[in-house]
Design an enzyme around this catalytic site. Sequence first.
Site, PDB file in Angstrom:
ATOM      1  N   SER A 159       0.870  -1.186   0.000  1.00 51.76           N
ATOM      2  CA  SER A 159       0.000   0.000   0.000  1.00 51.76           C
ATOM      3  C   SER A 159       0.900   1.226   0.000  1.00 51.76           C
ATOM      4  O   SER A 159       1.722   1.406   0.888  1.00 51.76           O
ATOM      5  CB  SER A 159      -0.954  -0.028   1.196  1.00 51.76           C
ATOM      6  OG  SER A 159      -0.262  -0.180   2.408  1.00 51.76           O
TER       7      SER A 159
ATOM      8  N   GLY B 235      -1.929   4.476  -4.278  1.00 53.66           N
ATOM      9  CA  GLY B 235      -2.670   3.238  -4.469  1.00 53.66           C
ATOM     10  C   GLY B 235      -1.877   2.003  -4.110  1.00 53.66           C
ATOM     11  O   GLY B 235      -1.036   2.035  -3.206  1.00 53.66           O
TER      12      GLY B 235
ATOM     13  N   ASP C  96      -6.403  -1.070   6.836  1.00 54.73           N
ATOM     14  CA  ASP C  96      -7.304  -2.152   7.244  1.00 54.73           C
ATOM     15  C   ASP C  96      -8.379  -2.370   6.173  1.00 54.73           C
ATOM     16  O   ASP C  96      -8.803  -3.501   5.932  1.00 54.73           O
ATOM     17  CB  ASP C  96      -7.945  -1.820   8.591  1.00 54.73           C
ATOM     18  CG  ASP C  96      -6.892  -1.612   9.685  1.00 54.73           C
ATOM     19  OD1 ASP C  96      -5.805  -2.221   9.585  1.00 54.73           O
ATOM     20  OD2 ASP C  96      -7.148  -0.834  10.625  1.00 54.73           O
TER      21      ASP C  96
END
Lengths: 309, 309
Positions: free
Chosen positions: A217, A222, A249
């Site tokens: 990530s 992105g 998460d």
Amino acid sequence: MILTVTLNTALDITHRVPALRPHASHRVTEVIERPGGKGVNVARVLVALGHEVTVTGFAGGATGRVLRDRLAGTPGLVDALVEVTGATRRTVTVVEDRTGQVTCFNEPGPLIAPDEWAAFQERYEHLLGSAAAVALCGSLPPGVPVNAYAGLVRAARAADVPVLLDTGGEPLRRAVAARPDVIKPNADELAELTGAHEPVRAAQDARRRGARAVVASLGPEGLLATTSEGRWRATPPAPLAGHPTGAGDSVVAGLLSGLADHLPWPDRLVRATALSAATVAAPAAGEFDRRTYEELLGRVSVTELASAA
Amino acid sequence: MILTVTLNTALDITHRVPALRPHASHRVTEVIERPGGKGVNVARVLVALGHEVTVTGFAGGATGRVLRDRLAGTPGLVDALVEVTGATRRTVTVVEDRTGQVTCFNEPGPLIAPDEWAAFQERYEHLLGSAAAVALCGSLPPGVPVNAYAGLVRAARAADVPVLLDTGGEPLRRAVAARPDVIKPNADELAELTGAHEPVRAAQDARRRGARAVVASLGPEGLLATTSEGRWRATPPAPLAGHPTGAGDSVVAGLLSGLADHLPWPDRLVRATALSAATVAAPAAGEFDRRTYEELLGRVSVTELASAA
């Protein structure tokens, strides 16, 4: 069901203040209290997407009781936490009205006794029997061995349950060699694991160390996915302003949701990217904005990269 | 016994961090949790001095349960708190290792329902029957009428129980007219009550408004007492370095302890000044250092001032 493991659950407390003034006394104008820890956050997003989810890990003390009371009020979520003697930690997040900026204070977790760790391992192996996928999330509380995740990855693979690992530092390094199906490091965690600061090269190196797929990530840029089936970069249409809390998460939840629904990699990445961006855009930290999520599903771009040299 | 009233009890949480960095995430290295609210702090000091103490006020929710569990472990202290539906507030104090400086976040109290306030008043009047003295301490939680302390002062006077009031703002202004035996404002509270910024003049004015005695706490400069029996200034031998947290509560405890032991005013002021300085000097915020206290008892100077013009 999807199983999420949170060895270091938390009671997340948010304090809203007009402005943070170091060395002053503040009247808190609003208090929000909710169950936390990465795997618990992942579970909340998965339940909102319509999945059946079981959470396990540890909870104890007065804070653990509050956490479990709140989980009991979440339809679709099954509480399979193991009760421990120590108290579940708190996190306190101070949000400033003036700037929206956040300052966090994270308590250390409770000391886990050897028999509590053994009880958890037994519970985990039993739960794997009915799991479609499992996510191992977050830091380890004191008392849990640093190679804990390596053993949990091996148990999942032995039970033929796809396993996603989201942690950092030494626990990640130890577990990668056990060949988890997916790891989801951020840029810092990936660099720490591999010593390489260029994400494409670092992800390739993480696969050589044992991870079957790496989804890095990269914040507003992105996701970068490096798998045995190909390599992709997934990006939202535009960077969104807001709280990054919980965005990672939501990436894990999106990947698991797509895996459980048997989607191909590019579609899993779309889901994960849209959820993450919708989490950043939500007014409350760690929630996701459903309308933003649904709008973004059609607007995330996924580009296949040339295969590695 | 001595009765202390804390309508807005708190679970006091202390977080130790290396340094406070606004907008960053902090690993808390040490967590201390203890029952709080001014009257509870006063009770803890009184018990340490050997008095029998009963605490009343409100407690509720998971935080209230923790608070009451801790009180149950304090010999000499009787818990007569009234259970309420809302949750007892938390205070979070962040202490920096580097500088020792503190930053506080105080949650608002729970909303008290009219029947809960009525239940408290009944409990209070009953407890007055066996009290040698009563202290009314701290802020009012939402739902408690702003003239609450005026009524509680009147009830104590009707029961012939000496009453000390330690609060500020509008609750203090309303209660002064009910003629409390002692008020213990700090310099700011006294100026706000009277509009006078010179403490000797302001204390005289507060007596004209109804307070029978005024003990103003002037920080490192000690105490200024203005009573019907005379006026005194009490000062520690030297300003002590440390945490001022809890110093005002120790003044209240010293005054009550001296009152209960039938000491004349100058001796009460010695006790209050020594306790307050020993609290500032203690390594843990809000505790007092017994050796420092005992040493200071012989070294506090009390000077009688000329009677008011």
